[in-house]
Motif scaffolding. Structure first.
Motif, PDB file in Angstrom:
ATOM      1  N   TYR A 145       0.810  -1.219   0.000  1.00 22.72           N
ATOM      2  CA  TYR A 145       0.000   0.000   0.000  1.00 22.72           C
ATOM      3  C   TYR A 145       0.842   1.267   0.000  1.00 22.72           C
ATOM      4  N   LEU A 150      -3.017   2.013  -5.110  1.00 22.62           N
ATOM      5  CA  LEU A 150      -3.721   0.852  -4.558  1.00 22.62           C
ATOM      6  C   LEU A 150      -4.886   1.274  -3.666  1.00 22.62           C
ATOM      7  N   GLY A 157      -6.352  -3.708  -9.447  1.00 20.27           N
ATOM      8  CA  GLY A 157      -5.290  -3.429  -8.490  1.00 20.27           C
ATOM      9  C   GLY A 157      -5.603  -4.039  -7.144  1.00 20.27           C
ATOM     10  N   LEU A 181       0.205   0.474 -11.332  1.00 19.29           N
ATOM     11  CA  LEU A 181       0.409  -0.606 -10.369  1.00 19.29           C
ATOM     12  C   LEU A 181       1.145  -1.779 -11.014  1.00 19.29           C
TER      13      LEU A 181
END
Length: 200
Positions: A145, A150, A157, A181
């Motif tokens: 994170y 995210l 994601g 991501l």
């Protein structure tokens, strides 16, 4: 002896998983590591049909030597009812030699997927692909994170791996967050592979 490389191995139906594969490969290159992008052959419903060893177009099929020799691995498949595709499963069902020899033990790996809907089973697919890699003794690499995308993504994601939601009719383009991501995942995988290589 070849230089260390990350193998990005994927199956795709309508190209979204391939898009994720190339974004992950971009992340690998960003940190100065070599990358090989490969796909798995399609499993045919006509069992007597045999495809040529080299595809007519697109990325090459992965060889078992390329799998064994990689320094790290990213595995991607479209979501099929919460699991990897039959083609990807068939590929892994034929890796007993690599399992017996321990060719993948201790190497880092990550997973990625695409699904038609938010609740199409993308997280289940990621977890199911991890199971195979755990049996091979690989070290799983997720998405932390620390990457702000995210927390704010509204479609794909997950902390288990990069994913993308295409829409039920595949009408949705990949979002910037989904793509970023995937790039972050490639960077993280390559950085960990480099660190592990320096310790051996």
């Amino acid at each position: 002896m070849t230089s260390p490389y990350i193998l990005v191995l994927y199956d795709t139906n309508l190209e979204r998983t391939k898009e994720l594969a190339y974004a992950i490969a971009e992340g690998v290159v960003n940190v100065g590591m070599a990358v090989k992008i490969r796909r798995v052959p399609k499993v045919s419903s006509a069992t007597e049909q045999v495809s040529p060893a080299i595809p007519d177009e697109g990325d090459l099929y992965c060889t078992m030597d390329e799998l064994s020799d990689c320094a790290g691995l990213a595995v991607g498949s479209p979501t099929h009812f919460g699991n990897m595709s039959a083609s990807m499963k068939y590929f892994w069902d034929n890796t007993v030699t690599q399992w017996l020899s321990g060719a993948l033990q201790g190497k880092p790996a990550c997973v990625f997927t695409s699904s038609g809907t938010m609740h199409g089973g993308n997280e289940a697919t990621l977890l199911n692909m991890m199971t195979v890699l755990f049996h091979h003794g690989m070290v799983m690499v997720g998405l932390p994170y620390a990457h702000g995308e995210l927390s704010r993504t509204v479609r794909g994601g997950t902390p288990y791996g990069a994913s993308s939601v295409t829409g039920a009719a595949h009408e949705l383009a990949m979002t910037a967050d989904e793509r970023h991501l995937a790039i972050h995942q490639g960077e993280r995988l390559a950085n960990i592979a480099k660190k592990l290589a320096n310790q051996t």
